[in-house]
Design an enzyme around this catalytic site. Structure first.
Site, short mmCIF file in Angstrom:
data_model
loop_
_atom_site.label_atom_id
_atom_site.label_comp_id
_atom_site.label_asym_id
_atom_site.label_seq_id
_atom_site.Cartn_x
_atom_site.Cartn_y
_atom_site.Cartn_z
N CYS A 84 -26.26 4.52 -14.19
CA CYS A 84 -25.35 5.11 -15.18
C CYS A 84 -24.09 4.29 -15.45
O CYS A 84 -23.49 4.41 -16.51
CB CYS A 84 -24.96 6.52 -14.76
N GLU B 107 -23.08 1.75 -6.09
CA GLU B 107 -22.43 2.61 -5.10
C GLU B 107 -22.61 4.10 -5.38
O GLU B 107 -21.65 4.87 -5.29
CB GLU B 107 -20.94 2.25 -5.06
N GLU C 195 -20.90 -2.11 -1.19
CA GLU C 195 -21.14 -0.75 -1.71
C GLU C 195 -20.49 0.29 -0.82
O GLU C 195 -20.00 1.32 -1.30
CB GLU C 195 -22.65 -0.48 -1.88
N HIS D 15 -16.95 0.67 -1.74
CA HIS D 15 -16.73 1.52 -2.93
C HIS D 15 -16.53 2.99 -2.56
O HIS D 15 -16.03 3.76 -3.38
CB HIS D 15 -17.93 1.42 -3.87
N GLU E 196 -13.59 -3.05 -8.78
CA GLU E 196 -14.36 -4.15 -8.20
C GLU E 196 -13.50 -5.15 -7.42
O GLU E 196 -13.92 -5.64 -6.38
CB GLU E 196 -15.18 -4.85 -9.27
N ASP F 214 -20.89 -3.32 -20.91
CA ASP F 214 -21.93 -4.22 -20.38
C ASP F 214 -21.77 -5.64 -20.93
O ASP F 214 -22.14 -6.61 -20.28
CB ASP F 214 -23.33 -3.70 -20.73
N TYR G 5 -14.08 -8.98 -10.44
CA TYR G 5 -14.35 -9.07 -9.00
C TYR G 5 -13.46 -10.14 -8.37
O TYR G 5 -12.73 -9.89 -7.42
CB TYR G 5 -15.81 -9.47 -8.76
N ARG H 214 -33.13 -8.36 -11.25
CA ARG H 214 -31.68 -8.27 -10.98
C ARG H 214 -30.93 -9.15 -11.96
O ARG H 214 -31.18 -10.37 -12.04
CB ARG H 214 -31.45 -8.71 -9.53
N MET H 215 -30.01 -8.55 -12.69
CA MET H 215 -29.34 -9.29 -13.78
C MET H 215 -28.57 -10.50 -13.28
O MET H 215 -28.44 -11.49 -13.99
CB MET H 215 -28.42 -8.36 -14.56
#
Ligand code: BES
Ligand code: ZN
Length: 730
Positions: free
Chosen positions: A237, A382, A407, A410, A429, A487, A495, A682-683
């Site tokens: 989400c 997370e 995670e 988070h 992040e 996105d 980060y 995995r992107m």
């Protein structure tokens, strides 16, 4: 010099303003790894530019890397007198069409029926809402690709006995926006509107159905699972996909608690970002009486009693089993992967305890992991009580579990203390990377912290280089107004620039002994809330109001200037240095065209005792040296052979190598890259590898063919992002 461990812990725990004044100057200003002499600290405030830190060193190798100099110097020489732009603390969320600032959902009770054949979820949600300001006449919820069947008022009902049942409400779905979706506008009854004041409560019911194209959900056919016998479903989400799963106020500012009852076909299991509830409601799914699955089903119930931002809603359904890892932790996955997961993530309970020691009590009850099928588009997510992780972490030697530490971190930064909007994503992040590295440092020592920090700086430089130093999305606080898709803005910037900023602040005010208590106080003060960058600035300013150096932060430049940060942190590179030295040797040997045997003395023995992270550091540093020009394929082939890259189980090593070998048009690497693009989604790996293939002459067609072949098996978000990277219109 003292290390953090040598400072008396009672002193370290004391609140900053009192503790700081009692610290000897050496501790106040020192960091074993930080290059500012004590004598310079006092003069920080009088410096004309924001940095009393070492001037940015000229990169040792000419080429595109030099371009960093321009914007960095511009940023660094900007005066501090210009006032910060107005940052509103009552945040307008450009990414949500809901009116959560007027009337807010504070709790949702979901009933969900998961139909894996039709690839839809039938749902009903009872929303408890509270009026916050004015007398709102309507409720606006976010939706995207949802069918809304009915909306009804559940309380207050006109008849005190509730006779006559729920009152149907007028509703309308606004014209869909490509990114933001369609606002669901629910008119509140006219006679109720006048009676609503601040704090008035209502409850409403919404009956809805998701669509097979809902961007939050990936439905997997049995063939896409490890077991191969049952379908699977999982959601993702963050950032703004919750609205395609359930109608909600899809802004981090609209935190809510939730409960859920989920019906799934037997023999599947449902898991959510909540604590499983052993007690199932007697009535099943009373509001979904119209949905009658023609197969045997099971019910699962959940409770999330800590308010969460809607992006933390999560659901997974599949053939799942679990192994216990600790008193509050287990790992879930398809049965055939449970053992590998239990081995890889055996340190999870330790990470959790380290997190608590730094950030305070863990408030979420359970911390479970769900090891997903390979198409999961992130390293980790997370989701509260149930972190989702990619199977690409299964290196066999626990070397990639920093993602789990991340995670876990988070649980405090992000899930408890949350960015008010996606413009302040670094508060999630950047803080989490900072805490992740603190957890690793606590468990494995300060050199490990420094190693990861130094690696982060390499990553930051590479990301700024890729995006362009003038790119507004390299700002710590980007502008997302006008329907920008979060996105599309996603990168390592929040980060690593976020981490870089926090480390800078830490060293500025006196190091970890002073900053750790600040961090704990920050978390305590903001838990269950959301905040903006301005809120953080204010909190920092108040906390450190007696520390002269703290008045010296050039907030404006840090928040709003694109490109590299305005100051240069210095890290201890004792663990990284051997890797960097080896990179330099390969770089030199490649430049000189003498690479067929590798650098003189090159042998597997040199890297035999290295961690896989050092290996990645070597490859990434080599990539940084080689950025302007590709390597020669004789060199990449020799390198792969010498260090056994193709035998490595470690996805990060393979990935870092492919980034070097694709521009070299190394044929073996090209086909191994295509294999990696086929067997996981995995992107972090997909996007740079597709981009690199697409840029190279030899790989362009391969990129297009591979995407045409397997693109449909990627998660919808990954598919969309890769398509856009390849210039393909979907
Ligand atoms: N919350 C993120 C993943 C995310 C970010 C999903 C933005 C959707 C939108 C998660 O915590 C994360 O950062 N994962 C990283 C881990 C890494 C930084 C250790 C990942 O997926 O690689
Ligand atoms: Zn994260």
């Amino acid at each position: 010099m003292l290390t953090a461990q040598q400072v008396p812990s009672a002193l370290a725990r004391r609140s900053c303003s009192s503790a700081l004044s009692q610290l000897p100057l050496e501790i106040r200003t020192r960091s074993a790894l930080f290059s500012v002499p004590n004598s310079q600290i006092a003069s920080l405030a009088s410096q004309p530019c924001s940095s009393a830190f070492r001037p940015r060193a000229r990169p040792p190798h000419p080429g595109r890397y030099q371009r960093y100099q321009g914007p960095t110097l511009r940023a660094a020489t900007r005066t501090r007198s210009s006032p910060p732009p107005l940052l509103r603390t009552m945040a307008d969320d450009h990414s949500s069409r809901s009116n959560f600032n007027d009337i807010r959902v504070i709790h949702s009770d979901f009933e969900l029926d998961v139909n894996l054949d039709k690839k839809i979820i039938e749902g009903y949600v009872k929303l408890n809402v509270v009026a916050d300001r004015g007398s709102p006449s309507h409720l606006l919820l976010d939706t995207r690709d949802l069918t809304i069947h009915r909306v009804e008022l559940l309380s207050p009902l006109q008849s005190p006995t509730g006779e006559g049942g729920p009152i149907p409400l007028k509703f309308q779905l606004d014209e869909p926006h490509k990114v933001l979706g369609s606002a669901l506008r629910v008119d509140l009854p006219a006679d109720l509107v006048g009676t609503l004041t601040h704090g008035s409560r209502l409850s409403l019911g919404v009956r809805f159905t998701t669509s097979p194209s809902s961007s939050a959900v990936q439905f997997l056919d049995p063939a896409q699972t490890a077991g191969g016998r049952h379908p699977y479903l999982f959601t993702q989400c963050q950032a703004i996909h919750a609205r395609s799963l359930v109608p909600c106020q899809d802004s981090p500012g609209a935190k809510m608690t939730y409960s859920a009852v989920v019906r799934v076909p037997q023999p599947l299991t449902a898991l959510m970002s909540a604590v499983p509830d052993d007690e199932l409601p007697a009535g099943g799914l009373p509001h979904l009486a119209d949905v009658e699955p023609p197969y045997p089903t099971s019910l699962f119930a959940f409770q999330q009693k800590v308010p969460i931002a809607p992006y933390l809603l999560a659901l997974a359904v599949g053939e799942l089993s679990s192994a216990t890892l600790g008193p509050r932790t287990r790992v879930w996955s398809e049965p055939s992967m449970v053992e590998a997961g239990a081995h890889e993530f055996a340190d999870t309970a330790k990470f959790l305890e380290a997190g608590e020691a730094i950030a305070g009590e863990y408030l979420w009850g359970r911390y479970d992991l769900l090891l997903l099928p390979p198409s999961f588009p992130y390293g980790g997510m997370e989701n509260p009580c149930l972190t989702f992780v990619t199977p690409t972490l299964l290196a066999g030697d626990r070397s990639l579990t920093n993602v789990v530490a991340h995670e876990i971190a988070h649980s405090w930064t992000g899930n408890l203390v949350t960015n008010a909007t996606w413009e302040h994503f670094w508060l999630n992040e950047g803080f989490t990377v900072f805490l992740e590295r603190k957890i690793l440092g606590r468990l494995y020592g300060p050199a490990t912290f420094q190693f990861h920090a130094a690696q982060g700086a390499v990553k930051l430089a590479a990301e700024v280089e890729r995006l362009g130093a003038d790119n507004p999305y390299t700002r710590l606080v980007p502008d997302l107004s006008g329907g920008v898709d979060p996105d599309d803005v996603f990168s390592s910037i929040p980060y690593e620039k976020g981490f870089y900023f926090l480390y800078y602040l830490q060293e500025l005010v006196g190091g970890a002994d002073v900053f750790d208590p600040f961090l704990a106080a920050y978390i305590m003060a903001h838990r269950h809330k959301t905040l903006t960058s301005a809120d953080f600035r204010n909190f920092f300013g108040e906390y450190f109001n007696k520390v002269p150096a703290a008045q010296d932060v050039d907030w404006n430049t840090w928040f709003f200037s694109p490109g590299m940060p305005p100051v240069t942190n210095t890290y201890d590179t004792s663990l990284a240095q051997q890797a960097y030295d080896l990179a330099m040797k390969w770089h030199t040997c490649d430049v000189m065209g003498i690479g067929s045997d590798g650098p003189e003395g090159a042998s597997p023995a040199v890297v035999a005792g290295w961690s896989s992270e050092q290996m990645v550091a070597f490859l990434d540093k080599l990539g940084q040296f080689r950025a302007p020009q590709p390597m020669h394929r004789t060199v990449t082939k020799r390198l792969a052979e010498l260090y056994g890259i193709y035998d490595s189980n470690n996805a990060e090593i393979r990935y870092s190598f492919f980034k070097l070998a694709i521009p070299a048009e190394d044929d073996q690497a090209l086909s191994a890259t295509a294999a990696m693009l086929r067997n996981q989604g995995r992107m972090k790996f997909l996007r740079p590898l597709y981009r690199a293939l697409h840029r190279s002459k030899a790989g362009r067609q391969l990129a297009e063919d591979t995407f045409a072949e397997v693109g449909m098996s990627y998660h919808p978000i990954a598919r969309k992002m890769v398509a856009s990277d390849l210039g393909i219109k979907e």
